[in-house]
Write a protein that holds these residues in place. Sequence first.
Motif, mmCIF file in Angstrom:
data_model
loop_
_atom_site.group_PDB
_atom_site.id
_atom_site.type_symbol
_atom_site.label_atom_id
_atom_site.label_comp_id
_atom_site.label_asym_id
_atom_site.label_seq_id
_atom_site.Cartn_x
_atom_site.Cartn_y
_atom_site.Cartn_z
ATOM 1 N N HIS A 15 0.857 -1.092 -0.051
ATOM 2 C CA HIS A 15 -0.045 -0.032 0.037
ATOM 3 C C HIS A 15 0.910 1.234 -0.157
ATOM 4 C CE1 HIS A 15 -3.393 -2.334 2.196
ATOM 5 N NE2 HIS A 15 -3.342 -2.645 0.669
ATOM 6 N N HIS A 49 -0.555 -7.210 -6.075
ATOM 7 C CA HIS A 49 -1.044 -7.107 -4.797
ATOM 8 C C HIS A 49 -2.430 -7.743 -4.986
ATOM 9 C CE1 HIS A 49 -1.787 -4.820 -0.934
ATOM 10 N NE2 HIS A 49 -2.935 -4.844 -1.323
ATOM 11 N N GLU A 53 -3.589 -10.955 -2.963
ATOM 12 C CA GLU A 53 -4.943 -11.013 -2.033
ATOM 13 C C GLU A 53 -6.029 -11.786 -2.555
ATOM 14 O OE1 GLU A 53 -4.898 -6.437 -0.217
ATOM 15 O OE2 GLU A 53 -5.971 -6.770 -1.823
ATOM 16 N N HIS A 113 -9.660 1.404 -0.270
ATOM 17 C CA HIS A 113 -9.127 0.038 -0.200
ATOM 18 C C HIS A 113 -8.069 -0.019 1.037
ATOM 19 C CE1 HIS A 113 -7.195 -3.716 -1.281
ATOM 20 N NE2 HIS A 113 -6.167 -3.307 -1.047
ATOM 21 N N GLU A 117 -8.757 -1.910 4.706
ATOM 22 C CA GLU A 117 -8.043 -3.023 5.038
ATOM 23 C C GLU A 117 -7.210 -2.758 6.397
ATOM 24 O OE1 GLU A 117 -7.404 -5.648 1.067
ATOM 25 O OE2 GLU A 117 -5.519 -4.458 1.643
HETATM 26 FE FE LIG Z 1 -4.500 -4.189 -0.121
#
Ligand SMILES: [Fe+2]
Length: 187
Positions: A15, A49, A53, A113, A117
């Motif tokens: 991130h 990513h 995920e 997002h 998270e």
């Molecule tokens: Fe993520």
Amino acid sequence: MEQGANVVTELTADHREVEELFTLIQALSPGVERRKQLLDQAAIKLMRHTVAEELHLYPAVREHLPDGGSLADKKIQDHAQVEKLLTDLEHCPVGRPEFDRLVARLIFEVSEHVADEENLLFPMLQDACSPEVLNKLGDKVREAKETAPTGPRPSAIDAAPGNKSSVPGRLIDRARDFVSGRGRSPG
Ligand SMILES: [Fe+2]
């Protein structure tokens, strides 16, 4: 034996890297071609990513969290939004006002997002899972990112004369195939 970062540390680092690229893009004036190159880099990071995920984080969310199924479904829908924006950006020249609007929406979607998270999902997962489970998931996520197809490097695309760069589009197709199992080599 040396232990790699657990799943939360690993995905949080992704991130930050994407946010840094967004900061660089925003610091450049509209129409500067370098913005497209930075965006391609961000697209590759984002899709790696996403693959990691979807293959490992969300199955763990479904398994370990109460109501994990609907949480995971919601997150996968959010990924589709981001992919749609990356695809739209692929077809949009860097000098158009539309490019800036799409980038702004992409940054917004990704920030949602990230907040979702880091403020909600990761703390719940940390409460629900043992350190061993989180570490194993970290290993799986790293492996998925390393093996996920990322397409040609942006520099290779830049070098091709007349190539208008379709890194995100090809990348998204290949990443989707990888998640579904179609793009993974047998054995
Ligand atoms: Fe993520």
